[in-house]
Design an enzyme around this catalytic site. Structure first.
Site, PDB file in Angstrom:
ATOM      1  CD  GLU A  39     -27.059  18.773  17.200  1.00  0.00           C
ATOM      2  OE1 GLU A  39     -28.224  18.293  16.448  1.00  0.00           O
ATOM      3  OE2 GLU A  39     -26.388  19.409  16.915  1.00  0.00           O
ATOM      4  CB  SER A  40     -25.391  20.001  23.378  1.00  0.00           C
ATOM      5  OG  SER A  40     -24.841  20.358  21.998  1.00  0.00           O
ATOM      6  CE  LYS A  73     -17.681  19.967  22.002  1.00  0.00           C
ATOM      7  NZ  LYS A  73     -18.898  20.076  22.027  1.00  0.00           N
ATOM      8  CG  ASN A  93     -26.997  21.405  20.611  1.00  0.00           C
ATOM      9  OD1 ASN A  93     -26.854  21.346  21.678  1.00  0.00           O
ATOM     10  ND2 ASN A  93     -25.991  22.729  19.335  1.00  0.00           N
ATOM     11  CD  GLU A 119     -27.870  22.046  16.130  1.00  0.00           C
ATOM     12  OE1 GLU A 119     -26.283  21.378  15.446  1.00  0.00           O
ATOM     13  OE2 GLU A 119     -26.952  23.378  16.737  1.00  0.00           O
ATOM     14  CD  GLU A 129     -18.829  17.774  18.380  1.00  0.00           C
ATOM     15  OE1 GLU A 129     -19.766  17.005  16.730  1.00  0.00           O
ATOM     16  OE2 GLU A 129     -18.740  18.528  19.119  1.00  0.00           O
TER      17      GLU A 129
HETATM   18  O1  LIG Z   1     -19.881  23.592  22.122  1.00  0.00           O
HETATM   19  C1  LIG Z   1     -19.793  25.143  22.206  1.00  0.00           C
HETATM   20  O2  LIG Z   1     -19.665  25.299  23.213  1.00  0.00           O
HETATM   21  C2  LIG Z   1     -20.690  25.927  20.593  1.00  0.00           C
HETATM   22  C3  LIG Z   1     -20.863  26.501  21.133  1.00  0.00           C
HETATM   23  C4  LIG Z   1     -21.498  27.515  20.628  1.00  0.00           C
HETATM   24  C5  LIG Z   1     -21.732  26.466  18.873  1.00  0.00           C
HETATM   25  C6  LIG Z   1     -21.895  24.959  18.537  1.00  0.00           C
HETATM   26  C7  LIG Z   1     -21.618  24.971  19.594  1.00  0.00           C
HETATM   27  N1  LIG Z   1     -20.848  22.822  19.900  1.00  0.00           N
HETATM   28  C8  LIG Z   1     -21.303  22.337  18.957  1.00  0.00           C
HETATM   29  C9  LIG Z   1     -22.132  21.249  19.036  1.00  0.00           C
HETATM   30  O3  LIG Z   1     -22.976  21.693  18.818  1.00  0.00           O
HETATM   31  C10 LIG Z   1     -20.854  20.096  20.589  1.00  0.00           C
HETATM   32  O4  LIG Z   1     -19.841  20.149  19.984  1.00  0.00           O
HETATM   33  C11 LIG Z   1     -22.224  19.447  20.102  1.00  0.00           C
HETATM   34  O5  LIG Z   1     -23.563  18.861  20.097  1.00  0.00           O
HETATM   35  C12 LIG Z   1     -21.506  18.429  21.482  1.00  0.00           C
HETATM   36  O6  LIG Z   1     -21.728  18.465  22.864  1.00  0.00           O
HETATM   37  P1  LIG Z   1     -20.750  18.453  23.436  1.00  0.00           P
HETATM   38  O7  LIG Z   1     -21.010  16.942  23.742  1.00  0.00           O
HETATM   39  O8  LIG Z   1     -21.269  18.997  24.676  1.00  0.00           O
HETATM   40  O9  LIG Z   1     -19.606  18.568  23.624  1.00  0.00           O
END
Ligand SMILES: O=C(O)c1ccccc1NCC(=O)[C@H](O)[C@H](O)COP(=O)(O)O
Length: 264
Positions: free
Chosen positions: A221-222, A55, A188, A167, A53
């Site tokens: 995700e995340s 970001k 997520n 999602e 990603e």
């Molecule tokens: O990332 C956040 O803080 C967030 C807050 C509110 C809604 C969505 C959010 N993130 C979007 C995502 O789903 C993440 O960017 C994506 O899953 C990647 O996660 P990470 O590897 O932990 O950056």
């Protein structure tokens, strides 16, 4: 009101303003960027399954990376073995822009890398815009859409040649996403009520999602921080892994991706 509610409220206002200004009518007249490879298929065939990603910032972390160049990063992610790239196009909360997706698609087209438009989709116009800018898929977040909107947006995306990553966070959302023909279902692990991230959440939901996903690719995700996390998630049926912060928090996200694959 949690952060997701605030983001969606702001997004609805933004879309209304763009509609009133004639923006969506204008983009509908532009020739779409040639569509690229299927993201679901790319994940299925990929040895890494990683959706890397781009970001810049996030509500949970604030500024993550203010200097990385989108084209260089996407090209590097592709050459290091990403199955696909996710590009945040929301400006107020994530510091992205639709122009990031357009720039990413210039390089992604050359390397046949599928791009996910990562935004908060609340209208068909944003889906058409994603297609025009070169995405091959869009994210639909089940909890912010009515069942009718979810089914309509998934169908509309399909009709213009886009795939969907739908999602969910909780298992009670599964009923709403089965049967709409999602190409990919994402779980997520970020809890938007308190912003905590725990990948064991995705692990707990994996088997149930896999049993009910109707052949869709399942994406975690995340909060993914290592190859070990990926290997663990694979045991629960996941084949796609959406990773943002782990790479973007380093000054050179491509190098971070390389180190992640070779040393973690
Ligand atoms: O990332 C956040 O803080 C967030 C807050 C509110 C809604 C969505 C959010 N993130 C979007 C995502 O789903 C993440 O960017 C994506 O899953 C990647 O996660 P990470 O590897 O932990 O950056």
């Amino acid at each position: 009101m949690n952060i997701l509610d605030r983001i969606v409220q702001s997004k609805r206002r933004e879309v209304d303003a763009l509609r009133a200004a004639g923006y969506y009518q204008a983009i509908a007249t532009v020739s779409p960027v040639e569509s690229v490879a299927s993201m679901a298929e790319s994940i299925r065939l990929s040895p890494t399954g990683i959706i890397a990603e781009f970001k810049r910032r996030s509500p949970s972390r604030g500024l993550i990376n203010g200097t990385a160049d989108v084209e260089r990063t996407v090209e590097g992610y592709a050459s290091e073995g990403a199955a696909a790239c996710s590009v945040l196009t929301d400006t107020p909360f994530f510091g992205g822009a639709p122009s990031d997706l357009a720039r990413a698609s210039r390089v992604a087209g050359r390397c046949r890398l599928p791009l996910l438009r990562k935004d908060f989709i609340v209208s068909r116009e944003q889906i058409l815009e994603a297609r025009m800018l070169g995405a091959s898929s869009v994210l639909l977040i089940a909890s912010v859409l009515t069942p009718c909107e979810l089914a309509d947006f998934a169908e509309y995306a399909r009709s213009i040649g886009l795939e969907t990553l739908v999602e969910i966070h909780a298992s009670d959302e599964l009923d709403r996403v089965t049967g709409i023909g999602a190409d990919m279902i994402g779980v997520n692990s970020r809890n938007l009520a308190d912003m905590s991230t725990d990948i064991s959440h995705a692990m707990r939901m994996g088997d149930e999602v896999a049993a009910r996903c109707g052949g869709a690719v399942i994406v975690a995700e995340s909060g993914i921080g290592s190859i070990e996390d990926i290997n663990n998630l694979r045991q629960y049926g996941y084949s796609g892994f959406l990773i943002g912060e782990r790479f973007m928090r380093e000054s050179d996200p491509v190098h971070a991706f390389h180190v992640f694959l070779t040393c973690s």
